[in-house]
Scaffold this active site. Structure first.
Site, PDB file in Angstrom:
ATOM      1  N   HIS A   1       0.840  -1.189   0.000  1.00 18.53           N
ATOM      2  CA  HIS A   1       0.000   0.000   0.000  1.00 18.53           C
ATOM      3  C   HIS A   1       0.882   1.249   0.000  1.00 18.53           C
ATOM      4  CE1 HIS A   1       0.669   0.642   4.326  1.00 18.53           C
ATOM      5  NE2 HIS A   1       0.626  -0.686   4.411  1.00 18.53           N
ATOM      6  N   ALA A   2       0.293   2.403   0.200  1.00 23.94           N
ATOM      7  CA  ALA A   2       0.975   3.687  -0.029  1.00 23.94           C
ATOM      8  C   ALA A   2       2.318   3.840   0.680  1.00 23.94           C
ATOM      9  CB  ALA A   2       0.052   4.840   0.341  1.00 23.94           C
TER      10      ALA A   2
END
Length: 86
Positions: A15-16
């Protein structure tokens, strides 16, 4: 060019935040970095491209490096993905 098959084991995928860290690590190498998932190639030095890949736990991917420091890049980036746990 060098490549390595990997399985993403991080429960929350790439994820980010871990994707940002991966991109920062990748940008430290001269070699081009590519991640292949389901036959689609994504630039490993682009946060937007990595997020578009939607890398989730259990995904099979191929990490490719190509350039002057490709062996070192492959080793360090593969290690990052393999040991990612958050």
């Amino acid at each position: 060019m060098q490549e390595k098959n990997l399985t993403l084991n991080n429960p929350s995928g790439l994820h980010a935040r871990p994707a940002k860290d991966f991109v920062q690590l990748a940008k430290g190498f001269e070699a081009n970095v590519t991640i292949v998932k389901d036959g689609n190639e994504y630039n490993g030095k682009s946060l937007m491209k990595l997020l578009q890949a939607g890398l989730s736990k259990g995904d099979q991917l191929v990490l490719k490096t190509d350039g002057a420091d490709e062996a070192d890049a492959l080793e360090k980036l593969a290690d990052y993905i393999t040991n990612l746990a958050e």
